[in-house]
Design a protein around this motif. Structure first.
Motif, PDB file in Angstrom:
ATOM      1  N   MET A  31       0.815  -1.218   0.000  1.00 62.52           N
ATOM      2  CA  MET A  31       0.000   0.000   0.000  1.00 62.52           C
ATOM      3  C   MET A  31       0.849   1.269   0.000  1.00 62.52           C
ATOM      4  SD  MET A  31      -3.231  -0.479  -0.217  1.00 62.52           S
ATOM      5  CE  MET A  31      -3.842   1.122   0.317  1.00 62.52           C
ATOM      6  N   ALA A  32       2.154   1.124   0.122  1.00 69.22           N
ATOM      7  CA  ALA A  32       3.025   2.296   0.210  1.00 69.22           C
ATOM      8  C   ALA A  32       2.902   3.175  -1.030  1.00 69.22           C
ATOM      9  CB  ALA A  32       4.477   1.861   0.398  1.00 69.22           C
ATOM     10  N   GLY A  33       2.651   4.458  -0.812  1.00 70.70           N
ATOM     11  CA  GLY A  33       2.594   5.407  -1.906  1.00 70.70           C
ATOM     12  C   GLY A  33       1.303   5.393  -2.692  1.00 70.70           C
ATOM     13  N   ARG A 236      -7.188   0.654  15.372  1.00 74.26           N
ATOM     14  CA  ARG A 236      -5.953  -0.026  14.996  1.00 74.26           C
ATOM     15  C   ARG A 236      -5.105   0.895  14.125  1.00 74.26           C
ATOM     16  NH1 ARG A 236      -9.559  -4.839  14.012  1.00 74.26           N
ATOM     17  NH2 ARG A 236      -9.129  -6.359  15.645  1.00 74.26           N
ATOM     18  N   SER A 237      -3.823   0.565  14.011  1.00 77.64           N
ATOM     19  CA  SER A 237      -2.888   1.334  13.181  1.00 77.64           C
ATOM     20  C   SER A 237      -1.889   0.388  12.539  1.00 77.64           C
ATOM     21  CB  SER A 237      -2.110   2.349  14.033  1.00 77.64           C
ATOM     22  OG  SER A 237      -2.971   3.266  14.665  1.00 77.64           O
ATOM     23  N   ALA A 238      -1.382   0.793  11.367  1.00 84.95           N
ATOM     24  CA  ALA A 238      -0.351   0.006  10.685  1.00 84.95           C
ATOM     25  C   ALA A 238       0.566   0.925   9.906  1.00 84.95           C
ATOM     26  CB  ALA A 238      -0.984  -1.013   9.749  1.00 84.95           C
ATOM     27  N   PHE A 239       1.844   0.542   9.843  1.00 86.00           N
ATOM     28  CA  PHE A 239       2.818   1.231   8.994  1.00 86.00           C
ATOM     29  C   PHE A 239       2.765   0.642   7.590  1.00 86.00           C
ATOM     30  CE2 PHE A 239       4.585   1.894  13.224  1.00 86.00           C
ATOM     31  CZ  PHE A 239       5.082   3.192  13.167  1.00 86.00           C
ATOM     32  N   GLU A 240       2.937   1.514   6.585  1.00 88.93           N
ATOM     33  CA  GLU A 240       3.067   1.049   5.202  1.00 88.93           C
ATOM     34  C   GLU A 240       4.524   0.652   4.974  1.00 88.93           C
ATOM     35  OE1 GLU A 240       1.687   4.178   2.686  1.00 88.93           O
ATOM     36  OE2 GLU A 240      -0.312   4.217   3.567  1.00 88.93           O
ATOM     37  N   GLY A 250      21.197   7.467  10.014  1.00 86.99           N
ATOM     38  CA  GLY A 250      21.539   8.812   9.591  1.00 86.99           C
ATOM     39  C   GLY A 250      20.807   9.304   8.372  1.00 86.99           C
ATOM     40  N   ARG A 251      20.006   8.454   7.748  1.00 78.97           N
ATOM     41  CA  ARG A 251      19.258   8.848   6.556  1.00 78.97           C
ATOM     42  C   ARG A 251      17.818   9.184   6.961  1.00 78.97           C
ATOM     43  NH1 ARG A 251      19.238   4.783   1.574  1.00 78.97           N
ATOM     44  NH2 ARG A 251      21.427   5.480   1.562  1.00 78.97           N
ATOM     45  N   PRO A 252      17.262  10.331   6.505  1.00 74.45           N
ATOM     46  CA  PRO A 252      15.882  10.662   6.875  1.00 74.45           C
ATOM     47  C   PRO A 252      14.873   9.813   6.098  1.00 74.45           C
ATOM     48  CG  PRO A 252      16.791  12.354   5.445  1.00 74.45           C
ATOM     49  CD  PRO A 252      17.918  11.411   5.738  1.00 74.45           C
ATOM     50  N   TYR A 253      13.869   9.338   6.808  1.00 72.20           N
ATOM     51  CA  TYR A 253      12.791   8.556   6.207  1.00 72.20           C
ATOM     52  C   TYR A 253      11.448   9.191   6.550  1.00 72.20           C
ATOM     53  CZ  TYR A 253      16.105   4.750   5.362  1.00 72.20           C
ATOM     54  OH  TYR A 253      17.168   4.000   4.920  1.00 72.20           O
ATOM     55  N   VAL A 254      10.556   9.244   5.566  1.00 75.88           N
ATOM     56  CA  VAL A 254       9.169   9.619   5.825  1.00 75.88           C
ATOM     57  C   VAL A 254       8.395   8.319   5.996  1.00 75.88           C
ATOM     58  CG1 VAL A 254       7.107  10.780   4.981  1.00 75.88           C
ATOM     59  CG2 VAL A 254       9.371  11.752   4.507  1.00 75.88           C
ATOM     60  N   LEU A 255       8.021   8.035   7.220  1.00 72.35           N
ATOM     61  CA  LEU A 255       7.283   6.812   7.522  1.00 72.35           C
ATOM     62  C   LEU A 255       5.791   7.108   7.407  1.00 72.35           C
ATOM     63  CD1 LEU A 255       9.279   5.559  10.635  1.00 72.35           C
ATOM     64  CD2 LEU A 255       9.598   4.935   8.226  1.00 72.35           C
ATOM     65  N   ARG A 256       5.110   6.281   6.649  1.00 71.41           N
ATOM     66  CA  ARG A 256       3.682   6.483   6.417  1.00 71.41           C
ATOM     67  C   ARG A 256       2.882   5.312   6.975  1.00 71.41           C
ATOM     68  NH1 ARG A 256       3.390  10.731   2.928  1.00 71.41           N
ATOM     69  NH2 ARG A 256       5.327  11.171   1.766  1.00 71.41           N
ATOM     70  N   GLY A 257       1.642   5.605   7.310  1.00 74.29           N
ATOM     71  CA  GLY A 257       0.773   4.558   7.819  1.00 74.29           C
ATOM     72  C   GLY A 257      -0.684   4.969   7.756  1.00 74.29           C
ATOM     73  N   TRP A 296      -1.458   9.000   7.532  1.00 74.21           N
ATOM     74  CA  TRP A 296      -0.594   9.883   8.309  1.00 74.21           C
ATOM     75  C   TRP A 296       0.861   9.645   7.915  1.00 74.21           C
ATOM     76  CZ3 TRP A 296       2.605   6.563  10.874  1.00 74.21           C
ATOM     77  CH2 TRP A 296       2.095   5.311  11.256  1.00 74.21           C
ATOM     78  N   HIS A 297       1.713  10.569   8.326  1.00 72.01           N
ATOM     79  CA  HIS A 297       3.150  10.378   8.093  1.00 72.01           C
ATOM     80  C   HIS A 297       3.945  11.078   9.193  1.00 72.01           C
ATOM     81  CE1 HIS A 297       2.762  14.372   6.114  1.00 72.01           C
ATOM     82  NE2 HIS A 297       4.026  14.526   6.494  1.00 72.01           N
ATOM     83  N   VAL A 298       5.187  10.670   9.338  1.00 73.60           N
ATOM     84  CA  VAL A 298       6.108  11.246  10.303  1.00 73.60           C
ATOM     85  C   VAL A 298       7.527  11.013   9.783  1.00 73.60           C
ATOM     86  CG1 VAL A 298       6.257   9.147  11.700  1.00 73.60           C
ATOM     87  CG2 VAL A 298       6.678  11.361  12.789  1.00 73.60           C
TER      88      VAL A 298
END
Length: 348
Positions: A31-33, A236-240, A250-257, A296-298
């Motif tokens: 489901m990512a993206g 409930r919640s889940a990460f994509e 050290g690498r930035p990630y946009v985590l979505r769920g 959502w994202h963080v």
């Protein structure tokens, strides 16, 4: 007891699904993206027996029982000619999250070991069940609507059937014939199915063929032996994100769920990157589609190599928040605890 093996019609690729004895769980990384709705080719499949192949020209929907004055039989053309409604609704298996009773709380429960992928959100089109009931002359003393599917009988219990209180049936239930703008695929209930917003997936009977309106509380195996006292789905919640993903320190990630609740829309999601020691509020989006789930994202920069645990905790508009531990259900239903999602962090 006769054992029936569940099966589906369309082959499902392993990169999109986890297989469970003829049922199929969506992989969250698939489901990512993607947009708000779950594509049909990623939508989970849960069967009690086998997916039937039904000829739409021969299909009939029978509406009868002491709770209506004018019993009726509708064919597919009748249904599609009636006033329609389109709604965005999640369908979710009651056992979604069951495997975490064992893997996370060390207290396994029987049944299909679903992760969090036994859910999907689609745009459903069909006829409000309220329209059919009014047309049939719903009596004031009607109590339940018992929906029955046309799939094969399950063990010695007969056809899958489940009562709905008349109040819920008249509120927002749909007799759906389209999914994401297309006729229902066989695995998702063609020619018609119920769609019951907010309630456990067992209420959304597939391959609908019979609606019996009663004047007393209805009893079936699907509200006594199975799914007793199961109605509204929890938060409930889940990460994509794939389970045990590898990320780079050290690498930035946009985590979505995505987070969801049968009680109402999500108002807050908090995310932890350290197994629950600290929490950060995620940014919500897609608020205009609040009836199904919230995206959502963080952003996170993994600080060091080694194993890390991600957690997402949602709160809905009623104030219900995911707990850290879910009370055990003997059949593995209603797992609503915050899930501990492992990731591996490596150096550049």
């Amino acid at each position: 007891m006769k054992q029936v093996t569940a099966s589906i019609v369309k082959p499902l690729p392993d990169h999109l699904f986890i297989r469970h004895d003829g049922n199929a769980e969506m992989r969250w990384e698939a489901m990512a993206g993607l947009g708000y709705h779950t594509p049909i080719d990623r939508f989970f499949v849960r069967n009690h027996t086998t997916t039937p192949r039904i000829d739409a020209d021969a299909w009939r929907l029978r509406l009868h029982g002491p709770g209506v004055r004018c019993p009726a039989v509708h064919d597919y053309a009748d249904l599609r000619a009636m006033p329609s409604r389109t709604i965005d609704v999640a369908i979710e298996c009651t056992g979604n999250g069951r495997r975490f009773y064992g893997t996370q709380q060390h207290d396994p429960a029987p049944g299909t070991p679903w992760g969090l992928g036994a859910i999907g959100v689609a745009r459903w089109r069909g006829v409000p069940l309220a329209h059919l009931l009014r047309q049939a002359g719903l009596r004031p003393d009607a109590v339940d609507v018992v929906a029955q599917g046309l799939d094969a009988p399950f063990e010695q219990y007969g056809h899958v059937r489940r009562p709905l209180p008349v109040a819920k049936a008249m509120e927002d239930v749909l007799v759906a014939y389209e999914m994401n703008g297309r006729p229902l695929p066989p695995d998702h209930g063609f020619p018609a199915r119920l769609v019951v917003p907010g309630w456990a997936g067992i209420a959304s009977i597939k391959w609908l063929g019979d609606l019996a309106v009663t004047t007393s509380a209805a009893v079936t195996p699907w509200n006594t032996v199975f799914y007793r006292d199961i109605t509204v789905q929890p938060v409930r919640s889940a990460f994509e994100l794939a389970w045990d993903s590898t990320l780079v320190a050290g690498r930035p990630y946009v985590l979505r769920g995505r987070s969801w609740s049968g009680r109402g829309h999500i108002v807050k999601v908090e995310v932890s990157f350290d197994g629950g020691l600290t929490w950060r509020e995620a940014e919500l989006h897609g608020r205009h589609l609040v009836g199904a789930w919230t995206r959502w994202h963080v952003t996170w920069v993994p600080p060091r190599r080694g194993p890390h645990v991600l957690m997402a905790m949602a709160t809905d508009e009623t104030g219900a928040t995911q707990p850290l531990v879910a009370p055990r259900h003997p059949l593995g239903y209603d797992f609503d605890a915050v899930v501990r999602h492992p990731v591996q962090v490596v150096e550049w």
